[in-house]
Motif scaffolding. Structure first.
Motif, PDB file in Angstrom:
ATOM      1  N   GLY A 315       0.821  -1.201   0.000  1.00  0.00           N
ATOM      2  CA  GLY A 315       0.000   0.000   0.000  1.00  0.00           C
ATOM      3  C   GLY A 315       0.851   1.244   0.000  1.00  0.00           C
ATOM      4  O   GLY A 315       1.969   1.260   0.533  1.00  0.00           O
ATOM      5  N   ILE A 316       0.346   2.289  -0.595  1.00  0.00           N
ATOM      6  CA  ILE A 316       1.017   3.586  -0.611  1.00  0.00           C
ATOM      7  C   ILE A 316       0.012   4.636  -0.167  1.00  0.00           C
ATOM      8  O   ILE A 316      -1.206   4.486  -0.391  1.00  0.00           O
ATOM      9  N   ALA A 317       0.498   5.675   0.481  1.00  0.00           N
ATOM     10  CA  ALA A 317      -0.383   6.746   0.957  1.00  0.00           C
ATOM     11  C   ALA A 317       0.295   8.089   0.765  1.00  0.00           C
ATOM     12  O   ALA A 317       1.522   8.206   0.826  1.00  0.00           O
ATOM     13  N   SER A 318      -0.492   9.101   0.522  1.00  0.00           N
ATOM     14  CA  SER A 318       0.012  10.474   0.392  1.00  0.00           C
ATOM     15  C   SER A 318      -1.060  11.422   0.891  1.00  0.00           C
ATOM     16  O   SER A 318      -2.247  11.079   0.955  1.00  0.00           O
ATOM     17  N   GLY A 319      -0.685  12.597   1.272  1.00  0.00           N
ATOM     18  CA  GLY A 319      -1.682  13.560   1.734  1.00  0.00           C
ATOM     19  C   GLY A 319      -1.037  14.725   2.445  1.00  0.00           C
ATOM     20  O   GLY A 319       0.183  14.947   2.405  1.00  0.00           O
ATOM     21  N   GLY A 320      -1.845  15.426   3.163  1.00  0.00           N
ATOM     22  CA  GLY A 320      -1.360  16.602   3.895  1.00  0.00           C
ATOM     23  C   GLY A 320      -1.113  17.756   2.946  1.00  0.00           C
ATOM     24  O   GLY A 320      -1.482  17.757   1.784  1.00  0.00           O
TER      25      GLY A 320
END
Length: 458
Positions: A315-320
């Motif tokens: 899984g990969i996540a990005s944000g902010g």
């Protein structure tokens, strides 16, 4: 008579060799006795035709069978089921390969100060079943056996449809011949009636004789409606078989009555009883169903063994505020399923699968006996109708001579009308029986080739 004993492992190919995993092959106990030769020797003569119905040497019949094999809806439905069965083989085979499912999500939130944060993530789940027990491989084998059964069902529908078309065509020609004979018979009886009326006018016979002759003529004419109905029924049956809608029956060129019924000139050799196991499609269907049931025993038995799967995720996540990649997470593991206690359920399911395979084998043996009986019956029918036709041809010759003589004697007052009408009835009945017997002989030939599983190609 010496008998050949076919054992299931050899004659039926019950299960494919080399099943994966520790599951054992299952072979139903029993034998399939097959005679070395047929009991009856009477059968259609062998000829140069490889396709059996071409032995009738009738272009109209050839065209009808070809049209039916191309357009029959039962054959079309069987082909569709075959495509479905082959697709299921592909589906079962895919379970042997790793599987992966992807996910993705986006979330947006607003703070009290009016700022918006966007978080996005994506991932994938992986799974590989090592098939330690061989269950997945056996499920592929079962699906392949089902596909074979459906392939043979297509061939069996072709066998059935070709025979049905030929049989209905013979019925169409039989009714045509009977209608032609009816016209001939009514003309014969009209001549007799005129003679009786002339004698009554001359005072040489009683009015009772006129009534008797007129009654015989009316009785013969009464058959016309039934024969026309039977002709329409045969024609409509042919339209269904060829995938058409009912249509007017085309007029056929006038022919001699004796040439209207198709006569068989010769076709493929009958072969031996053992050939039925390879040629008769419905027996091959039963064999494939038996193979499927035998594989199902292995599938149920595989539940007694461990199952090992390798699951994994990434899984990969990005944000902010930055919107940059924040994290990458991955994992891989192993899951082992060990059967420990189930109250006897697995063993009971194995026993049920074995019983079903045994039942399929018994049904297969019953089918073999039924097919042998069909072939023998058809051969006896061919012999019987050939002999009957010879006797009827002699009866017609004798009846024609008797009628001619009695008619001449009646004109001279030397014979009674009762004798004349009796001879006339015998002649008409014998001619009708000859037409019906010739049609029955043609149908016996059709039944023989359908029972023998003769090729339906070309």
């Amino acid at each position: 008579m010496r008998r050949i004993v076919a054992r299931p492992a050899l004659a039926l190919c019950v299960v494919a060799a080399g099943c994966a995993g520790p599951a054992e092959q299952y072979r139903p106990a029993g034998e399939v006795p097959v005679p070395e030769a047929f009991v009856t020797e009477y059968r259609p003569d062998s000829g140069a035709n490889d396709i059996w119905w071409k032995g009738f040497d009738d272009p109209a019949l050839d065209a009808l069978v070809a049209r039916a094999l191309d357009n029959n809806l039962s054959i079309a439905a069987a082909r569709s089921r075959l495509r479905a069965a082959r697709a299921l083989v592909t589906a079962e085979r895919s379970d042997l390969a790793p599987s992966a499912d992807g996910t993705a999500d986006v979330q947006a939130s607003t703070t009290g100060r009016g700022d918006t944060d966007v978080n996005a993530g994506a991932g994938a789940d992986f799974l590989l079943d090592l098939d330690l027990s061989g269950r997945l491989s056996l499920e592929v084998e079962a699906a392949a056996a089902n596909a074979r059964a459906n392939r043979y069902l297509v061939a069996d529908q072709r066998r059935i449809v070709a025979a049905a078309v030929a049989s209905q065509y013979v019925e169409l020609r039989r009714t045509q011949a009977r209608l032609a004979l009816l016209q001939q018979s009514t003309e014969l009886q009209q001549r007799t009636l005129r003679i009786v009326e002339d004698r009554f006018s001359a005072g040489l016979s009683a009015n009772l004789d006129v009534r008797r002759a007129a009654a015989d003529l009316a009785q013969t004419r009464s058959q016309a409606g039934v024969l026309r109905l039977q002709r329409v029924q045969a024609a409509n049956a042919l339209t269904i078989l060829t995938g058409d809608v009912p249509a007017p029956i085309p007029e056929t060129p006038s022919q001699e009555i004796g040439s209207l019924i198709p006569r068989y000139g010769g076709g493929p050799p009958a072969g031996l009883p053992a050939d039925l196991l390879r040629r008769r499609p419905d027996l091959l269907v039963a064999e494939a169903r038996l193979a499927e049931a035998a594989v199902q025993v292995g599938i149920e038995r595989s539940d007694l063994y461990p199952r090992l799967v390798l699951p994994g995720t990434i899984g990969i996540a990005s944000g902010g505020a930055t919107g940059l990649l924040d994290s990458v997470v991955g994992s891989i593991g192993a899951a082992l399923d060990l059967p420990l206690f189930d109250g006897g359920r697995r063993r009971a399911e194995i026993a049920a699968a074995k019983a079903e395979a045994d039942a399929r084998f018994d049904e297969y043996r019953r089918s073999v006996l039924g097919v042998l009986s069909e072939v023998e019956t058809a051969m006896v029918a061919i012999q019987s109708y050939r002999q009957r036709i010879e006797a009827l041809e002699d009866a017609i010759r004798q009846s024609e001579e008797a009628y001619t003589q009695l008619n001449a004697l009646y004109r001279e007052g030397l014979s009674s009308l009762f004798d004349v009408l009796d001879a006339q009835r015998q002649l008409i009945t014998s001619r009708q029986s000859l037409i019906d017997s010739e049609a029955s002989l043609a149908n016996a030939v059709i039944d023989f080739y359908a029972a023998a599983g003769a090729p339906v190609e070309g």
